[in-house]
Design a protein around this motif. Structure first.
Motif, PDB file in Angstrom:
ATOM      1  N   ALA A 156       0.824  -1.208   0.000  1.00  0.00           N
ATOM      2  CA  ALA A 156       0.000   0.000   0.000  1.00  0.00           C
ATOM      3  C   ALA A 156       0.859   1.259   0.000  1.00  0.00           C
ATOM      4  CB  ALA A 156      -0.924   0.001   1.214  1.00  0.00           C
ATOM      5  N   LEU A 157       2.011   1.195   0.664  1.00  0.00           N
ATOM      6  CA  LEU A 157       2.912   2.340   0.724  1.00  0.00           C
ATOM      7  C   LEU A 157       3.513   2.642  -0.649  1.00  0.00           C
ATOM      8  CD1 LEU A 157       3.852   4.284   2.927  1.00  0.00           C
ATOM      9  CD2 LEU A 157       5.826   2.804   3.307  1.00  0.00           C
ATOM     10  N   VAL A 158       3.779   1.594  -1.429  1.00  0.00           N
ATOM     11  CA  VAL A 158       4.213   1.808  -2.815  1.00  0.00           C
ATOM     12  C   VAL A 158       3.174   2.638  -3.552  1.00  0.00           C
ATOM     13  CG1 VAL A 158       4.619   0.658  -5.037  1.00  0.00           C
ATOM     14  CG2 VAL A 158       5.647  -0.265  -2.953  1.00  0.00           C
ATOM     15  N   PHE A 159       1.919   2.226  -3.399  1.00  0.00           N
ATOM     16  CA  PHE A 159       0.832   2.907  -4.096  1.00  0.00           C
ATOM     17  C   PHE A 159       0.580   4.298  -3.535  1.00  0.00           C
ATOM     18  CE2 PHE A 159      -3.707   3.416  -5.339  1.00  0.00           C
ATOM     19  CZ  PHE A 159      -3.550   3.233  -6.701  1.00  0.00           C
ATOM     20  N   ALA A 160       0.861   4.498  -2.232  1.00  0.00           N
ATOM     21  CA  ALA A 160       0.602   5.791  -1.590  1.00  0.00           C
ATOM     22  C   ALA A 160       1.465   6.909  -2.147  1.00  0.00           C
ATOM     23  CB  ALA A 160       0.803   5.677  -0.074  1.00  0.00           C
ATOM     24  N   ASN A 161       2.490   6.559  -2.909  1.00  0.00           N
ATOM     25  CA  ASN A 161       3.250   7.597  -3.602  1.00  0.00           C
ATOM     26  C   ASN A 161       2.358   8.390  -4.548  1.00  0.00           C
ATOM     27  OD1 ASN A 161       6.375   7.509  -3.120  1.00  0.00           O
ATOM     28  ND2 ASN A 161       5.677   5.386  -3.083  1.00  0.00           N
ATOM     29  N   GLN A 162       1.205   7.811  -4.911  1.00  0.00           N
ATOM     30  CA  GLN A 162       0.233   8.572  -5.681  1.00  0.00           C
ATOM     31  C   GLN A 162      -0.213   9.826  -4.916  1.00  0.00           C
ATOM     32  OE1 GLN A 162      -3.174   6.455  -7.150  1.00  0.00           O
ATOM     33  NE2 GLN A 162      -2.043   5.665  -8.892  1.00  0.00           N
ATOM     34  N   GLY A 163      -0.404   9.679  -3.610  1.00  0.00           N
ATOM     35  CA  GLY A 163      -0.820  10.821  -2.807  1.00  0.00           C
ATOM     36  C   GLY A 163       0.203  11.937  -2.844  1.00  0.00           C
ATOM     37  N   ILE A 164       1.482  11.559  -2.749  1.00  0.00           N
ATOM     38  CA  ILE A 164       2.553  12.553  -2.817  1.00  0.00           C
ATOM     39  C   ILE A 164       2.589  13.185  -4.205  1.00  0.00           C
ATOM     40  CG2 ILE A 164       5.041  12.916  -2.596  1.00  0.00           C
ATOM     41  CD1 ILE A 164       5.060  10.434  -0.730  1.00  0.00           C
ATOM     42  N   GLY A 165       2.445  12.344  -5.239  1.00  0.00           N
ATOM     43  CA  GLY A 165       2.440  12.854  -6.605  1.00  0.00           C
ATOM     44  C   GLY A 165       1.325  13.843  -6.851  1.00  0.00           C
ATOM     45  N   THR A 166       0.171  13.594  -6.252  1.00  0.00           N
ATOM     46  CA  THR A 166      -0.969  14.491  -6.421  1.00  0.00           C
ATOM     47  C   THR A 166      -0.696  15.848  -5.791  1.00  0.00           C
ATOM     48  OG1 THR A 166      -2.542  12.668  -6.480  1.00  0.00           O
ATOM     49  CG2 THR A 166      -3.406  14.822  -5.910  1.00  0.00           C
ATOM     50  N   LEU A 167      -0.177  15.858  -4.554  1.00  0.00           N
ATOM     51  CA  LEU A 167       0.109  17.131  -3.886  1.00  0.00           C
ATOM     52  C   LEU A 167       1.140  17.940  -4.656  1.00  0.00           C
ATOM     53  CD1 LEU A 167       0.203  16.308  -0.051  1.00  0.00           C
ATOM     54  CD2 LEU A 167      -1.697  17.105  -1.454  1.00  0.00           C
ATOM     55  N   VAL A 168       2.172  17.263  -5.154  1.00  0.00           N
ATOM     56  CA  VAL A 168       3.189  17.957  -5.950  1.00  0.00           C
ATOM     57  C   VAL A 168       2.574  18.511  -7.229  1.00  0.00           C
ATOM     58  CG1 VAL A 168       5.351  17.679  -7.231  1.00  0.00           C
ATOM     59  CG2 VAL A 168       5.092  16.619  -4.987  1.00  0.00           C
ATOM     60  N   ALA A 169       1.673  17.740  -7.830  1.00  0.00           N
ATOM     61  CA  ALA A 169       1.018  18.196  -9.062  1.00  0.00           C
ATOM     62  C   ALA A 169       0.192  19.455  -8.817  1.00  0.00           C
ATOM     63  CB  ALA A 169       0.132  17.089  -9.630  1.00  0.00           C
ATOM     64  N   VAL A 170      -0.541  19.489  -7.689  1.00  0.00           N
ATOM     65  CA  VAL A 170      -1.328  20.679  -7.361  1.00  0.00           C
ATOM     66  C   VAL A 170      -0.402  21.881  -7.195  1.00  0.00           C
ATOM     67  CG1 VAL A 170      -2.855  21.747  -5.658  1.00  0.00           C
ATOM     68  CG2 VAL A 170      -3.187  19.345  -6.295  1.00  0.00           C
ATOM     69  N   ALA A 171       0.707  21.678  -6.462  1.00  0.00           N
ATOM     70  CA  ALA A 171       1.642  22.779  -6.214  1.00  0.00           C
ATOM     71  C   ALA A 171       2.301  23.252  -7.504  1.00  0.00           C
ATOM     72  CB  ALA A 171       2.702  22.335  -5.204  1.00  0.00           C
ATOM     73  N   TYR A 309      -4.837   7.792   1.604  1.00  0.00           N
ATOM     74  CA  TYR A 309      -3.780   6.842   1.247  1.00  0.00           C
ATOM     75  C   TYR A 309      -3.073   6.322   2.495  1.00  0.00           C
ATOM     76  CZ  TYR A 309      -3.774   8.086  -3.768  1.00  0.00           C
ATOM     77  OH  TYR A 309      -4.099   8.265  -5.083  1.00  0.00           O
ATOM     78  N   PHE A 310      -2.683   7.241   3.366  1.00  0.00           N
ATOM     79  CA  PHE A 310      -1.847   6.846   4.498  1.00  0.00           C
ATOM     80  C   PHE A 310      -2.666   6.281   5.654  1.00  0.00           C
ATOM     81  CE2 PHE A 310       0.774   9.538   1.901  1.00  0.00           C
ATOM     82  CZ  PHE A 310       1.955   8.810   1.861  1.00  0.00           C
ATOM     83  N   THR A 311      -3.957   6.593   5.692  1.00  0.00           N
ATOM     84  CA  THR A 311      -4.842   5.877   6.609  1.00  0.00           C
ATOM     85  C   THR A 311      -4.932   4.411   6.186  1.00  0.00           C
ATOM     86  OG1 THR A 311      -6.144   7.893   6.962  1.00  0.00           O
ATOM     87  CG2 THR A 311      -7.155   5.810   7.616  1.00  0.00           C
ATOM     88  N   ALA A 312      -5.029   4.178   4.883  1.00  0.00           N
ATOM     89  CA  ALA A 312      -5.054   2.799   4.368  1.00  0.00           C
ATOM     90  C   ALA A 312      -3.766   2.073   4.700  1.00  0.00           C
ATOM     91  CB  ALA A 312      -5.292   2.808   2.857  1.00  0.00           C
ATOM     92  N   VAL A 313      -2.636   2.743   4.539  1.00  0.00           N
ATOM     93  CA  VAL A 313      -1.340   2.134   4.870  1.00  0.00           C
ATOM     94  C   VAL A 313      -1.316   1.713   6.335  1.00  0.00           C
ATOM     95  CG1 VAL A 313       1.130   2.601   5.174  1.00  0.00           C
ATOM     96  CG2 VAL A 313      -0.024   3.350   3.083  1.00  0.00           C
ATOM     97  N   ILE A 371     -12.201   7.017  -1.261  1.00  0.00           N
ATOM     98  CA  ILE A 371     -11.659   6.342  -2.445  1.00  0.00           C
ATOM     99  C   ILE A 371     -10.263   5.821  -2.125  1.00  0.00           C
ATOM    100  CG2 ILE A 371     -10.660   6.760  -4.734  1.00  0.00           C
ATOM    101  CD1 ILE A 371     -13.044   8.514  -5.377  1.00  0.00           C
ATOM    102  N   ASP A 372      -9.433   6.680  -1.507  1.00  0.00           N
ATOM    103  CA  ASP A 372      -8.045   6.299  -1.233  1.00  0.00           C
ATOM    104  C   ASP A 372      -7.911   5.430   0.014  1.00  0.00           C
ATOM    105  OD1 ASP A 372      -7.187   7.689  -3.493  1.00  0.00           O
ATOM    106  OD2 ASP A 372      -7.057   9.571  -2.388  1.00  0.00           O
ATOM    107  N   PHE A 373      -8.733   5.700   1.046  1.00  0.00           N
ATOM    108  CA  PHE A 373      -8.835   4.781   2.178  1.00  0.00           C
ATOM    109  C   PHE A 373      -9.921   3.774   1.819  1.00  0.00           C
ATOM    110  CE2 PHE A 373     -10.753   4.082   6.609  1.00  0.00           C
ATOM    111  CZ  PHE A 373      -9.951   2.978   6.839  1.00  0.00           C
ATOM    112  N   GLY A 374      -9.691   3.055   0.770  1.00  0.00           N
ATOM    113  CA  GLY A 374     -10.685   2.146   0.216  1.00  0.00           C
ATOM    114  C   GLY A 374     -10.189   1.530  -1.072  1.00  0.00           C
TER     115      GLY A 374
END
Length: 468
Positions: A156-171, A309-313, A371-374
């Motif tokens: 799940a932590l591998v996949f949670a990099n999506q969360g980091i990617g999203t925040l960087v994309a917004v910024a 994401y990280f709640t799921a992790v 969606i992400d905690f799911g």
């Protein structure tokens, strides 16, 4: 040679080892491709906003090209998931690991240098091919190297990099839109997504073949390298029996229906509301004054999802994959139904709400958390565990490709659906699909929590040792 006693785990030391820096190194190596995947999901929406507003020469859109540009990387991701999934089961995980990262890096960089819309679509197709290939291989490598206690959180932590990617994309999207000329801003947005993946190409080429695959192929040297890499000692001669693709389908078709079907449903919701987050949010909050503000508005639901994401992790190995997936789909259905019910629409236009607008938007944004905690996380984790070693990347690749098929359909059709039926009816459809996701999960998915891979996948294993 003689068989070891029944009940002895094939990779006991590896399964029972404590969480270590080796696991974290594999996580980083495997996870950067998913940074790019999520970064691109958000940033293509921001790029579409720029093209729509500024009508740059060579990049002028109509509904057909808008849908094609948004879905081009997703379509080739389907091919990448199927092809790399098949190859990694046939010739090994290591032989293809790093190739997909090279492709997605090149595609991202070249996209930012595109001279016109046709080249941008072509380069995004290359990037998508690499992103697709990353799904089955990175998930399986992390799974096959993990210990039992932490396997769920590590994958799940591998996949949670999506969360980091999203925040960087917004910024990156917001800063670029506010500070750079439009013809430069979108190019910066496109290029930045390839940088993290570029940092792991060399590391991926250095990761040894996984111990499970080496045992199946009976390559003692590769098995020794992989166990040494993890700092464990395997005295056993482990043999994992390969089964044919036909045998795999015959035995695992019901499970495959579950992992592929739930991933398809999830990505219909995730990509449809993700790529077109800007128009959906604007229909709720009103049209922003400029592109930069629209990017920030569109990013708010993703920021809420980051914590999912990280709640799921944190809870993956406590609550289990199945429960997390069911509750995620269920809450998604409830939220979509609530937001749709409180909308006041005229034709396809949203003209108001029966509750305060800010509250309606907050409820909608909460869907991203669940969606992400799911299912966005669990549909990635489960196929990396429940399929046999000989078809693990194939099963994961088929499941991921089903998801990306849903993503491609909804991404391409969403501009038309927004104009034809409106946000309210789209949310009603997503609510119904989410309920179907609950049912599919309940009846087809088995729980892999705290079980070793050989048991949960029902691999046929022989464990032998020399008679002294």
């Amino acid at each position: 040679m003689q068989k070891k006693p029944e009940g002895k785990a094939a990779f006991e030391e590896l399964d029972n080892m404590k969480l270590s820096f080796k696991h974290i190194k594999i996580w980083y190596t495997a996870g950067m491709g998913f940074f790019t995947d999520a970064y691109d999901l958000f940033i293509i929406g921001a790029i579409l906003d720029i093209f729509t507003v500024y009508k740059l020469p060579g990049f002028q859109l109509n509904p057909f090209y808008e849908g094609l540009l948004a879905s081009s990387a997703i379509v080739t991701a389907i091919i990448g998931q199927l092809l790399f999934g098949f190859l990694a089961d046939r010739i090994g995980r290591k032989k293809v690991y790093g190739v997909e990262a090279s492709l997605l890096t090149a595609g991202a960089f070249l996209s930012g240098l595109s001279p016109n819309l046709a080249w941008l679509i072509a380069f995004r197709m290359i990037m998508g091919f690499g992103i697709g290939g990353d799904y089955p291989i990175s998930a399986t490598i992390m799974s096959e190297y993990s210990n039992v206690k932490d396997r769920g959180k590590l994958v799940a932590l591998v996949f949670a990099n999506q969360g980091i990617g999203t925040l960087v994309a917004v910024a990156v999207g917001a800063i670029s839109a506010f500070t750079l000329p439009a013809d430069i801003a979108w190019r910066v947005m496109a290029i930045v997504g390839g940088i993290p993946a570029a940092t792991v190409i060399y590391l991926r080429r250095k990761v040894p073949e996984t111990p499970r695959y080496a045992a199946m192929e009976q390559k003692k040297e590769d098995l020794g390298k992989s166990t040494k890499f993890m700092g464990v000692r395997e005295e056993n001669q482990v043999v994992i029996k390969r089964i044919s693709f036909g045998q795999f389908i015959s035995k695992y078709w019901k499970v495959l229906l579950g992992t592929a079907g739930t991933w398809f449903i999830l990505d219909v919701a995730f990509y449809g509301t993700g790529v077109y987050s800007g128009p959906i949010v604007s229909s709720i909050l009103g049209k922003p004054v400029n592109v930069g503000t629209e990017i920030v508005y569109a990013g708010i639901p993703f920021m809420v999802g980051f914590f999912g994401y990280f709640t799921a992790v944190g809870l993956m190995d406590k609550l289990g994959r199945k429960l997390i997936q069911i509750q995620g789909f269920l809450v998604m259905a409830i939220i979509y139904a609530i937001v749709s019910a409180v909308m006041i629409s005229s034709g396809v236009k949203v003209i108001g709400f029966t509750i305060p607008v800010d509250l309606a938007f907050a409820i909608y944004a909460l869907s991203y958390f669940f969606i992400d905690f799911g299912p966005n996380t669990t549909t990635f984790v489960i196929p990396a565990e429940i399929y046999p070693t000989s078809n693990r990347t194939t099963g994961h690749g088929i499941s991921a490709a089903a998801g990306k098929t849903g993503a491609a359909l909804t991404t391409y059709l969403f501009p038309l659906l927004l104009n034809e039926i409106g946000v309210k009816n789209i949310l009603d459809i997503l609510a119904v699909l989410s309920v179907i996701g609950v049912m599919l999960t309940y009846f087809t998915i088995k729980e892999p929590k705290l079980k070793n891979l050989e048991d949960v996948s029902e691999d046929r294993v022989e464990i032998q040792q020399e008679v002294k």
